[in-house]
Design an enzyme around this catalytic site. Structure first.
Site, short mmCIF file in Angstrom:
data_model
loop_
_atom_site.label_atom_id
_atom_site.label_comp_id
_atom_site.label_asym_id
_atom_site.label_seq_id
_atom_site.Cartn_x
_atom_site.Cartn_y
_atom_site.Cartn_z
N THR A 26 1.02 -0.97 -0.28
CA THR A 26 -0.20 -0.05 0.02
C THR A 26 0.62 1.25 0.06
O THR A 26 0.47 2.01 -0.78
CB THR A 26 -1.05 0.22 1.41
OG1 THR A 26 -1.65 -0.94 1.39
CG2 THR A 26 -1.71 1.59 1.19
N SER A 71 1.59 -8.27 -0.57
CA SER A 71 2.81 -8.70 0.29
C SER A 71 2.48 -10.46 -0.06
O SER A 71 2.80 -11.03 0.46
CB SER A 71 3.45 -8.49 1.23
OG SER A 71 2.09 -8.26 2.07
N THR A 102 1.63 -4.60 4.63
CA THR A 102 2.32 -5.07 6.16
C THR A 102 1.64 -6.06 5.92
O THR A 102 1.83 -7.11 6.90
CB THR A 102 0.91 -4.21 6.72
OG1 THR A 102 -0.52 -4.12 5.83
CG2 THR A 102 1.07 -2.40 6.33
N1 ASP Z 1 -2.39 -6.37 0.96
C1 ASP Z 1 -1.17 -5.28 1.04
C2 ASP Z 1 0.02 -5.96 1.60
O1 ASP Z 1 0.51 -6.02 2.37
C3 ASP Z 1 -1.37 -4.27 2.14
C4 ASP Z 1 -0.01 -3.39 3.15
O2 ASP Z 1 0.27 -3.20 2.06
O3 ASP Z 1 -0.53 -2.90 3.55
O4 ASP Z 1 1.16 -6.05 -0.13
#
Ligand code: ASP
Length: 354
Positions: A26, A71, A102
């Site tokens: 994100t 991720s 995250t």
């Molecule tokens: N789906 C995203 C990821 O983990 C969520 C984020 O970046 O917070 O790549």
């Protein structure tokens, strides 16, 4: 998957040099003004997006994964690609900031902590809940503080020479973290280990909890990982068929048994027999509690003692994320049998206290 890396260099001063590695997630998203859709922004523009970074006066270089990954798509070969970048660039930089989604950040931080032996420079992972291009983003603050921490030294020695996660004003040992909130800015917790630093009007370091290498040894990078593991999460009423399905997974060398409370499980003979049969076949069964704080103590209750008696290993206070990465690392490096059982309950990089 074939990966390319796009590099941008922005010489700003001859002082500290920090490499920012953008993997996806994100944080690196920007709203397309025409469609409103979120898409990764060109990392060449990082200093335009976060001009505050210039004020540090560091040499900031960026390197962007191509393709970028959410991720949730991360696999162990991605961790290998990351440690190989750090190995190649190790002598050129004072510290590394990894921008990462995250969702699996705690798994990546855990894996890196095992794969980067003798680490003596900061590797700080961060990300955000709101894209950096959004007005209320938490990404700018996270990136700015992570960069400051990656460059922080005293007497020319890095203040935090560990793999860490910085999120919402707190710096944690990476292999102690868990993502616990999908919505709030304080998305990460480290219930069994105190934060390594807190960012308020200044950044306060908790020196007693930071690991400093006793001897400066050359960085040693480990790239062998094995994904031959499985997870058996217990719940009241779990059936023999469900247990059998996990234990019958082909080629597995270890099973993480996610137990209740301080490492307790059913004492039903059918259950204990299946676990014992798996252990007798050479599969390591690692007891990790479903509780996020505290850990496994197989001497406390009759139900835990039964597991210990049949040969289950204790995960003590390890997180699920660190247990996954640790088993992949140990099995990938050829450990098995009694040696694997001994190693798994001992700290490699501060991930466990037994
Ligand atoms: N789906 C995203 C990821 O983990 C969520 C984020 O970046 O917070 O790549």
């Amino acid at each position: 998957m074939r990966r390319n890396f796009l590099e941008y260099n922005s010489k700003m001063s001859e002082q500290k040099s920090i490499l920012i590695i953008y993997t996806g997630g994100t944080i690196g998203m920007k709203e397309n003004p025409e469609t409103g859709a979120l898409a990764p922004f060109n990392f060449e523009q990082i200093l335009n997006e976060v001009p505050e970074l210039r004020k540090f006066g560091f040499n900031l270089d960026t390197l962007s994964f191509s393709p970028l990954v959410d991720s949730s798509d991360i696999t162990p070969d991605f961790w290998v690609a990351l440690v190989e970048i750090i190995q190649q660039k190790y002598d050129q930089y004072n510290g590394f900031v990894i921008l990462h989604g995250t969702d699996t950040m705690s798994f990546t931080a855990s894996a890196l902590s095992f794969m980067l032996e003798n680490l003596s420079k900061p590797v700080v992972l961060t990300g955000s809940q709101l894209p950096i291009g959004k007005i209320r983003t938490d990404g700018k603050e996270n990136l700015i503080s992570a960069t400051e921490i990656a460059a922080a030294t005293s007497n020319n020695q890095p203040l935090v020479p560990e793999v860490t996660v910085f999120f919402e004003n707190q710096l944690f040992r990476g292999n102690r973290t868990t993502k616990h909130n999908a919505e709030h800015f304080n998305a990460f917790r480290s219930d069994n280990y105190l934060p390594l630093a807190q960012a308020g009007i200044s950044i306060k370091y908790n020196f007693a909890n930071i690991h400093y290498p006793a001897k400066m040894l050359p960085l040693r990078v480990h790239t062998k990982l094995s994904a031959d593991i499985a997870v058996l999460k217990l719940f009241p009423g779990i059936t023999p068929q469900a247990v059998d399905a996990v234990l019958a997974t082909s080629n597995i060398k270890a099973v993480i048994l996610e137990t209740f409370g301080s490492g307790n499980a059913s004492t039903s003979p059918w259950f204990l027999k299946r676990i014992k049969d798996a252990i007798d076949k050479g599969i390591l069964v690692l007891n990790v509690s479903q509780c996020k704080a505290g850990g496994v103590d197989m001497d406390k209750y009759e139900n835990g003692i039964k597991l210990k008696e049949i040969g289950v290993a204790s995960g003590c206070d390890i997180t699920f994320e660190a247990a996954v990465a640790k088993l992949m690392f140990l099995i990938g490096n050829g450990f098995q049998g009694e040696e694997l059982k001994q190693k798994v309950s001992k700290s490699i990089s501060g991930e466990i206290t037994c």
